[in-house]
Scaffold this active site. Structure first.
Site, short mmCIF file in Angstrom:
data_model
loop_
_atom_site.label_atom_id
_atom_site.label_comp_id
_atom_site.label_asym_id
_atom_site.label_seq_id
_atom_site.Cartn_x
_atom_site.Cartn_y
_atom_site.Cartn_z
N SER A 248 0.82 -1.21 0.00
CA SER A 248 0.00 0.00 0.00
C SER A 248 0.85 1.26 0.00
O SER A 248 1.98 1.26 0.47
CB SER A 248 -0.91 0.00 1.24
OG SER A 248 -1.58 1.22 1.38
N GLY A 249 0.24 2.34 -0.50
CA GLY A 249 0.85 3.66 -0.39
C GLY A 249 0.52 4.35 0.91
O GLY A 249 0.92 5.50 1.13
N ASP A 250 -0.22 3.67 1.78
CA ASP A 250 -0.60 4.23 3.08
C ASP A 250 -0.68 3.08 4.07
O ASP A 250 -0.13 2.02 3.83
CB ASP A 250 -1.91 5.01 2.97
CG ASP A 250 -2.00 6.18 3.94
OD1 ASP A 250 -1.78 5.95 5.15
OD2 ASP A 250 -2.27 7.32 3.52
N ASP A 251 -1.38 3.28 5.20
CA ASP A 251 -1.46 2.23 6.21
C ASP A 251 -2.09 0.96 5.64
O ASP A 251 -3.09 1.01 4.92
CB ASP A 251 -2.32 2.71 7.39
CG ASP A 251 -1.76 3.97 8.05
OD1 ASP A 251 -0.53 4.07 8.17
OD2 ASP A 251 -2.57 4.83 8.44
N SER A 282 4.69 -1.30 3.32
CA SER A 282 4.27 0.10 3.20
C SER A 282 5.39 0.99 3.71
O SER A 282 5.43 1.35 4.89
CB SER A 282 2.98 0.36 3.98
OG SER A 282 2.58 1.70 3.82
#
Length: 460
Positions: A248-251, A282
């Site tokens: 992911s690009g986030d959590d 991530s």
């Protein structure tokens, strides 16, 4: 007129309704399998869908769901998506319903923004998360549903989010992006054996839901994609996340419960949540985040036997003045961490607020945070623990932790402010605020019962 005759029109009406129900389900074939399998089955091609990746199938999916919704009281129905590329605009699900993606099936989200109308913001947020006012509709949605299954032979739901990411980076969006999947006020949800890729915004967002099982799911997004959280239970109870793989690009997982005064007023905590055997990649975010939107409260979260690789932090608490709410009774054990910026990270300075009516004196309560049995290697810093001045994070327990440092590791391995707790058998040596020798940290003995003991095994 006799009593029997006076009831005759009602009986005739009920008989006619039963015939209509039977007729509506007659076109659907039968399924095979055990408990939890649907009595009626239809393919999306029966409603005119074409899987060539170019034909827009929004109307076909809508017709299929509307038609099969009539089978809810007659054993439910499954909509099978066969191999192919099925382009469609956003669509909703229905109760007593299975969306089944066969091997080689890929549902493609339309990239035409005209196919994504605006909808009202969530009441616990008061506005869109990125922009004031309404938000774009979610790709797959539903509200006030019960008994919904999304599964298959690892078919794919592709949000085709690049166009949304580009517009977000260019600051061309006037409203908040829609999620790949959002279910509201729903109960008994199972999501299993499906791949979700390239979400415009958050991937899976069960909100105001109960009894949610997410198992064997793969979620993929470019590491630089904005806000592509993996799984975000939001003001939801009895949620089980297990055996998932997320890049992911986030959590990878973010537990939430509303934003500032809107979350405080809505007052629906996220609670009784199990996260186990998760694998997360991530580099700029957390494996598991608690917050930062946590104003309705977060409690009784149990994370065990999880793996993070090339990830910024493990289990992170995110809050700030104005949030209110609480984060308490968090239990983490059995983490395997490889190439981490921080092993432990708590943040008390989140400053994003929905509007200027947030109460700066609404302080969060963060207490009862337990970490045990943690192994980490190639670590830049062991702990960055930052509470809030005059509102410290308390009741922190850390035990049986080994963090092996990276060649570029910082000389200062722990930075602690406004936190209080105890540690036992932790290396590198913790900061004085966490330095008191304590006992091994707690983890609940009694297991939470969430969802069916076994997932349905159905052949459609």
């Amino acid at each position: 007129m006799t009593p029997g005759r006076s009831l005759r029109p009602v009986a005739v009406a009920l008989w006619a309704a039963s015939l209509l129900l039977a007729a509506s389900c007659a076109r659907a074939g039968a399924s095979s399998g055990g408990p939890g399998c649907r009595k009626h089955v239809a393919k999306v091609t029966e409603y005119g869908a074409v899987g060539d990746g170019r034909t827009l199938n929004t109307a076909a999916f809508a017709r299929a769901v509307a038609d099969l919704s009539r089978c809810a009281r007659d054993g439910g129905a499954a909509l099978v998506v066969p191999p192919g590329k099925w382009l469609t605009g956003p669509f909703n699900l229905t109760s007593c319903f299975t969306l089944y993606l066969d091997e080689g099936a890929e549902i493609l989200a339309s990239q035409d923004m005209n196919h994504w109308p605006l909808i009202a913001p969530l009441p616990s947020y008061g506005r869109g998360r990125d922009e004031p006012g309404p938000r774009y509709i979610n790709f797959i949605g539903g509200s006030n549903l019960t008994d919904v299954i999304i599964t298959g032979k690892n078919g794919t739901i592709n949000g085709q989010g690049q166009v949304w990411w580009d517009k977000f980076h260019a600051k061309e969006l006037k409203s908040t992006r829609g999620h790949l999947l959002e279910l509201l006020y729903s109960d008994n949800i199972i999501i299993s054996n499906v791949t979700f890729i390239n979400a415009p915004y958050w991937n899976l967002h069960p909100t105001y839901c109960t009894n949610v099982t997410i198992s064997g799911v793969t979620i993929l997004a470019p590491l630089n994609s904005p806000n592509t959280d993996g799984i975000d239970p939001d003001s939801s109870s009895h949620v089980k996340i297990e055996d998932c793989y997320i890049v992911s690009g986030d959590d990878c997982v973010a537990v939430k419960s509303g934003w500032d005064e809107y979350g405080i007023r809505f007052n629906m905590p996220s609670q009784h949540i199990v996260i186990r055997r998760l694998t997360c990649i991530s580099p700029t975010s957390a494996m598991i985040a608690l917050g930062s939107e946590m104003s309705g409260g977060i409690r009784d979260v149990r994370a065990e036997d999880n793996v993070a690789i090339n990830t910024e932090s493990a289990v992170r608490v995110k809050s700030g003045a104005g949030r209110g709410g609480f984060v308490r009774d968090i239990f983490v054990r059995g983490l395997s961490l490889h190439t981490m910026k921080w092993v432990f990270w708590m943040t008390g300075n989140y400053g994003q607020h929905p509007d200027n009516t947030s109460n700066p004196n609404a302080m969060p309560e963060v207490t009862g945070i337990n970490y045990s049995d943690v192994f980490a290697e190639n670590v830049t810093m062991a702990g960055r623990m930052e509470g809030i001045p005059n509102d410290p994070y308390t009741g922190i327990c850390i035990s049986n932790v080994t963090a092996r440092l990276a060649p570029n590791a910082q000389e200062l391995q722990w930075n602690c402010t406004n936190v209080k707790g105890v540690t036992s058998d932790v290396s590198p040596k913790p900061c004085p605020e966490l330095g008191a020798e304590g006992k091994p940290c707690a983890f609940p003995v009694e297991e939470l019962v969430i969802g069916p003991p076994e997932l349905p095994k159905c052949s459609y």
